[in-house]
Design a protein around this motif. Structure first.
Motif, PDB file in Angstrom:
ATOM      1  N   TYR A 250     -30.693 -73.611  13.883  1.00 43.48           N
ATOM      2  CA  TYR A 250     -30.931 -74.419  12.769  1.00 43.48           C
ATOM      3  C   TYR A 250     -30.343 -73.793  11.568  1.00 43.48           C
ATOM      4  CZ  TYR A 250     -33.030 -77.306   9.255  1.00 43.48           C
ATOM      5  OH  TYR A 250     -33.184 -78.055   8.184  1.00 43.48           O
ATOM      6  N   VAL A 251     -30.438 -72.603  11.216  1.00 41.97           N
ATOM      7  CA  VAL A 251     -29.985 -72.068  10.012  1.00 41.97           C
ATOM      8  C   VAL A 251     -28.430 -72.191  10.032  1.00 41.97           C
ATOM      9  CG1 VAL A 251     -29.644 -69.803   8.873  1.00 41.97           C
ATOM     10  CG2 VAL A 251     -31.674 -70.480   9.666  1.00 41.97           C
ATOM     11  N   VAL A 252     -27.800 -71.918  11.233  1.00 47.19           N
ATOM     12  CA  VAL A 252     -26.292 -71.727  11.207  1.00 47.19           C
ATOM     13  C   VAL A 252     -25.688 -73.290  11.076  1.00 47.19           C
ATOM     14  CG1 VAL A 252     -24.546 -71.595  12.698  1.00 47.19           C
ATOM     15  CG2 VAL A 252     -25.902 -69.611  12.690  1.00 47.19           C
ATOM     16  N   ILE A 253     -26.263 -74.161  11.798  1.00 47.30           N
ATOM     17  CA  ILE A 253     -25.780 -75.503  11.986  1.00 47.30           C
ATOM     18  C   ILE A 253     -26.342 -76.278  10.424  1.00 47.30           C
ATOM     19  CG2 ILE A 253     -25.766 -77.700  12.985  1.00 47.30           C
ATOM     20  CD1 ILE A 253     -25.943 -75.963  15.623  1.00 47.30           C
ATOM     21  N   MET A 254     -27.703 -76.350  10.269  1.00 42.78           N
ATOM     22  CA  MET A 254     -28.289 -77.378   9.413  1.00 42.78           C
ATOM     23  C   MET A 254     -28.451 -76.787   8.142  1.00 42.78           C
ATOM     24  SD  MET A 254     -28.367 -80.051  11.146  1.00 42.78           S
ATOM     25  CE  MET A 254     -29.433 -81.141   9.649  1.00 42.78           C
ATOM     26  N   MET A 255     -28.394 -75.373   7.896  1.00 40.40           N
ATOM     27  CA  MET A 255     -28.554 -74.752   6.626  1.00 40.40           C
ATOM     28  C   MET A 255     -27.391 -74.157   6.149  1.00 40.40           C
ATOM     29  SD  MET A 255     -31.501 -72.255   5.208  1.00 40.40           S
ATOM     30  CE  MET A 255     -31.787 -71.892   3.639  1.00 40.40           C
ATOM     31  N   THR A 256     -26.407 -74.057   6.898  1.00 39.41           N
ATOM     32  CA  THR A 256     -25.095 -73.340   6.566  1.00 39.41           C
ATOM     33  C   THR A 256     -23.703 -74.449   6.650  1.00 39.41           C
ATOM     34  OG1 THR A 256     -25.873 -71.222   7.207  1.00 39.41           O
ATOM     35  CG2 THR A 256     -23.516 -71.315   6.840  1.00 39.41           C
ATOM     36  N   ALA A 257     -23.552 -74.656   7.747  1.00 38.04           N
ATOM     37  CA  ALA A 257     -22.224 -75.436   8.137  1.00 38.04           C
ATOM     38  C   ALA A 257     -22.482 -76.962   7.604  1.00 38.04           C
ATOM     39  CB  ALA A 257     -22.060 -75.525   9.762  1.00 38.04           C
ATOM     40  N   MET A 258     -23.623 -77.608   7.837  1.00 34.20           N
ATOM     41  CA  MET A 258     -23.874 -79.094   7.395  1.00 34.20           C
ATOM     42  C   MET A 258     -23.973 -79.043   5.731  1.00 34.20           C
ATOM     43  SD  MET A 258     -23.829 -82.133   8.321  1.00 34.20           S
ATOM     44  CE  MET A 258     -24.433 -82.219   9.761  1.00 34.20           C
ATOM     45  N   PRO A 259     -24.814 -78.332   5.319  1.00 29.17           N
ATOM     46  CA  PRO A 259     -24.907 -78.623   3.641  1.00 29.17           C
ATOM     47  C   PRO A 259     -23.618 -77.964   3.107  1.00 29.17           C
ATOM     48  CG  PRO A 259     -26.284 -76.774   4.701  1.00 29.17           C
ATOM     49  CD  PRO A 259     -25.818 -77.446   5.692  1.00 29.17           C
ATOM     50  N   TYR A 261     -20.409 -78.330   4.091  1.00 28.17           N
ATOM     51  CA  TYR A 261     -19.616 -79.582   4.319  1.00 28.17           C
ATOM     52  C   TYR A 261     -19.867 -80.524   3.435  1.00 28.17           C
ATOM     53  CZ  TYR A 261     -16.911 -82.899   6.455  1.00 28.17           C
ATOM     54  OH  TYR A 261     -15.832 -83.922   6.646  1.00 28.17           O
ATOM     55  N   LEU A 262     -21.247 -80.983   3.390  1.00 26.73           N
ATOM     56  CA  LEU A 262     -21.597 -81.889   2.632  1.00 26.73           C
ATOM     57  C   LEU A 262     -21.617 -81.707   1.037  1.00 26.73           C
ATOM     58  CD1 LEU A 262     -25.044 -83.047   4.338  1.00 26.73           C
ATOM     59  CD2 LEU A 262     -22.918 -84.296   4.294  1.00 26.73           C
ATOM     60  N   ASN A 263     -21.986 -80.373   0.677  1.00 22.91           N
ATOM     61  CA  ASN A 263     -21.437 -80.121  -0.729  1.00 22.91           C
ATOM     62  C   ASN A 263     -19.942 -80.393  -1.278  1.00 22.91           C
ATOM     63  OD1 ASN A 263     -24.056 -79.672  -2.046  1.00 22.91           O
ATOM     64  ND2 ASN A 263     -24.076 -77.695  -1.368  1.00 22.91           N
ATOM     65  N   SER A 264     -19.154 -79.775  -0.170  1.00 25.01           N
ATOM     66  CA  SER A 264     -17.794 -80.021  -0.492  1.00 25.01           C
ATOM     67  C   SER A 264     -17.348 -81.276  -0.458  1.00 25.01           C
ATOM     68  CB  SER A 264     -16.823 -79.442   0.856  1.00 25.01           C
ATOM     69  OG  SER A 264     -17.280 -77.890   0.986  1.00 25.01           O
ATOM     70  N   ILE A 265     -17.983 -82.183   0.228  1.00 21.24           N
ATOM     71  CA  ILE A 265     -17.583 -83.622  -0.083  1.00 21.24           C
ATOM     72  C   ILE A 265     -18.091 -84.197  -1.344  1.00 21.24           C
ATOM     73  CG2 ILE A 265     -18.233 -86.130   0.795  1.00 21.24           C
ATOM     74  CD1 ILE A 265     -18.347 -85.038   3.659  1.00 21.24           C
ATOM     75  N   ALA A 266     -19.351 -83.585  -1.767  1.00 23.65           N
ATOM     76  CA  ALA A 266     -19.839 -84.058  -3.072  1.00 23.65           C
ATOM     77  C   ALA A 266     -19.055 -83.907  -4.300  1.00 23.65           C
ATOM     78  CB  ALA A 266     -21.126 -83.423  -2.985  1.00 23.65           C
ATOM     79  N   SER A 267     -18.489 -82.448  -4.080  1.00 27.03           N
ATOM     80  CA  SER A 267     -17.703 -81.771  -5.201  1.00 27.03           C
ATOM     81  C   SER A 267     -16.550 -82.442  -5.413  1.00 27.03           C
ATOM     82  CB  SER A 267     -17.433 -80.394  -4.925  1.00 27.03           C
ATOM     83  OG  SER A 267     -16.484 -80.401  -3.976  1.00 27.03           O
ATOM     84  N   LYS A 268     -16.160 -83.211  -4.553  1.00 27.90           N
ATOM     85  CA  LYS A 268     -14.570 -83.917  -4.631  1.00 27.90           C
ATOM     86  C   LYS A 268     -15.049 -85.267  -5.783  1.00 27.90           C
ATOM     87  CE  LYS A 268     -12.542 -83.180  -0.198  1.00 27.90           C
ATOM     88  NZ  LYS A 268     -11.839 -83.973   1.021  1.00 27.90           N
ATOM     89  N   VAL A 269     -16.176 -85.910  -5.754  1.00 26.12           N
ATOM     90  CA  VAL A 269     -16.197 -87.275  -6.270  1.00 26.12           C
ATOM     91  C   VAL A 269     -17.363 -87.101  -7.256  1.00 26.12           C
ATOM     92  CG1 VAL A 269     -15.254 -88.277  -4.403  1.00 26.12           C
ATOM     93  CG2 VAL A 269     -17.718 -87.954  -4.198  1.00 26.12           C
ATOM     94  N   ILE A 270     -18.111 -86.244  -7.540  1.00 21.64           N
ATOM     95  CA  ILE A 270     -19.117 -86.169  -8.447  1.00 21.64           C
ATOM     96  C   ILE A 270     -18.926 -84.922  -9.584  1.00 21.64           C
ATOM     97  CG2 ILE A 270     -20.697 -87.888  -7.419  1.00 21.64           C
ATOM     98  CD1 ILE A 270     -22.406 -85.328  -6.827  1.00 21.64           C
ATOM     99  N   ASP A 271     -19.364 -85.082 -10.662  1.00 22.24           N
ATOM    100  CA  ASP A 271     -19.360 -83.945 -11.670  1.00 22.24           C
ATOM    101  C   ASP A 271     -20.188 -82.645 -11.029  1.00 22.24           C
ATOM    102  OD1 ASP A 271     -17.660 -85.185 -13.379  1.00 22.24           O
ATOM    103  OD2 ASP A 271     -19.409 -86.049 -14.453  1.00 22.24           O
ATOM    104  N   GLY A 272     -19.634 -81.692 -11.567  1.00 23.65           N
ATOM    105  CA  GLY A 272     -20.462 -80.336 -10.981  1.00 23.65           C
ATOM    106  C   GLY A 272     -21.850 -80.184 -11.596  1.00 23.65           C
TER     107      GLY A 272
END
Length: 335
Positions: A250-259, A261-272
């Motif tokens: 869980y920690v590797v997939i859902m608390m590291t890889a997934m978030p 990656y999602l934060n990387s997507i978010a950082s492209k299109v919304i302000d910090g």
């Protein structure tokens, strides 16, 4: 994937529509990442009962590095960007190691309550570095969200804090500063043309190296190991407990890889500043998860959230609404 989302963006009529869809994607990605972290704080809290938090962080960061680099085909990073990658890895080191040690010393609810300080640190950074102008609406919203979290702590000073004292709070602060820095560094690295896989893979490698060195050095000290593992609950610091597989996955997939990656997507299109504001949802998600897990596993030993959480939540979500609906800090200029 990104191709499908890009196609949807191009199908929108008018430039304003594209911005709305991109902002919506970014906001959902940021919220999804915080949901992963909120649930994950409870899972990690359960898993840390009999394992060294430093060893746990080493396993987590090493596995994440292998996953991201494999996903990227072990693609390299331009030499000019390696200094930023190293700084990103250092920020990840503080975000991961300091947070995990503090969580071991306190509780999931206290960990989640500390997370909404990230928007404060982020706002100071983006304004100080000239990345975003001062926005009254965002500042007001962040202040309201922070006030909601502060009320939860002040109304019940022992809200989830079962040990660690000021050391745990200091470590939580370092972890939050590290997380805020990661979001801003991700935005800058992607502006320079770096893709998510190599960026996260090599940053995780730097982080794992730093954690590995720290673990080897500090766990040789018996007194420090006693602080990490009260009562020698994790042996010599290198032992993996029974039943560790599920929390590890869980920690590797859902608390590291997934978030990440999602934060990387978010950082492209919304302000910090907007991105960090979503951390205010973490105490709520963590509290709900704690209640659910405690009802299913009454002997898990989780500290239940105090009733002050109900009143603090109002300030958190009202403040979050102010931040999310604020005009973007950077708009494309028309010729």
């Amino acid at each position: 994937g990104s191709k499908v989302c890009g196609y949807i963006d191009r199908m929108a009529t008018g430039p304003g529509k594209v911005e709305e869809i991109s902002a919506a994607r970014g906001s959902l990605s940021a919220l999804g990442a915080q949901a992963c972290f909120g649930v994950g704080s409870v899972v990690v809290g359960l898993a840390l009962g009999s394992i060294s938090p430093l060893f746990f962080s080493l396993i987590r960061s090493s596995t994440a590095a292998v996953l991201f680099l494999s996903y990227a085909g072990f693609k390299g990073i331009p030499l000019k960007d390696w200094l930023l990658i190293f700084v990103y890895g250092m920020a990840m080191f503080f975000s991961m190691a300091a947070y995990t040690i503090a969580l071991k010393m306190s509780s999931p609810v206290m960990a989640a309550i500390w997370q909404p300080t990230q928007p404060i640190f982020t706002l100071i950074m983006v304004v100080g570095l000239g990345m975003e102008p001062v926005s009254f609406q965002k500042t007001l919203g962040i202040g309201m969200a922070f006030s909601g979290c502060a009320y939860i702590v002040v109304a019940n000073p022992d809200s989830g804090d079962v040990g660690g004292g000021m050391i745990a709070h200091l470590l939580f602060m370092l972890g939050c500063i590290g997380s805020s820095s990661m979001n801003l560094l991700s935005k800058e690295l992607q502006k320079r043309g770096n893709t998510v896989g190599p960026m996260l893979g090599w940053s995780c490698t730097v982080c794992a190296t730093l954690i590995g060195i720290t673990t080897v050095v500090l766990q040789r000290d018996e007194e420090f190991l006693t602080i990490l593992c009260p009562g020698k609950g994790c042996g010599n610091g290198w032992e993996i407990p029974d039943g560790f597989l599920f929390p590890y996955l869980y920690v590797v997939i859902m608390m590291t890889a997934m978030p990440y990656y999602l934060n990387s997507i978010a950082s492209k299109v919304i302000d910090g500043s907007v991105m960090s504001a979503f951390t205010a949802a973490q105490p709520v998600i963590s509290a709900i998860t704690t209640l659910i897990v405690s009802s299913i596993l009454p002997n898990a030993g989780l500290k239940l959230p105090h009733s002050s959480m109900l009143y603090g939540v109002l300030g958190i979500f009202v403040g979050l609404a102010f931040v999310v609906t604020a005009p973007a800090a950077q708009k494309k200029k028309k010729d």
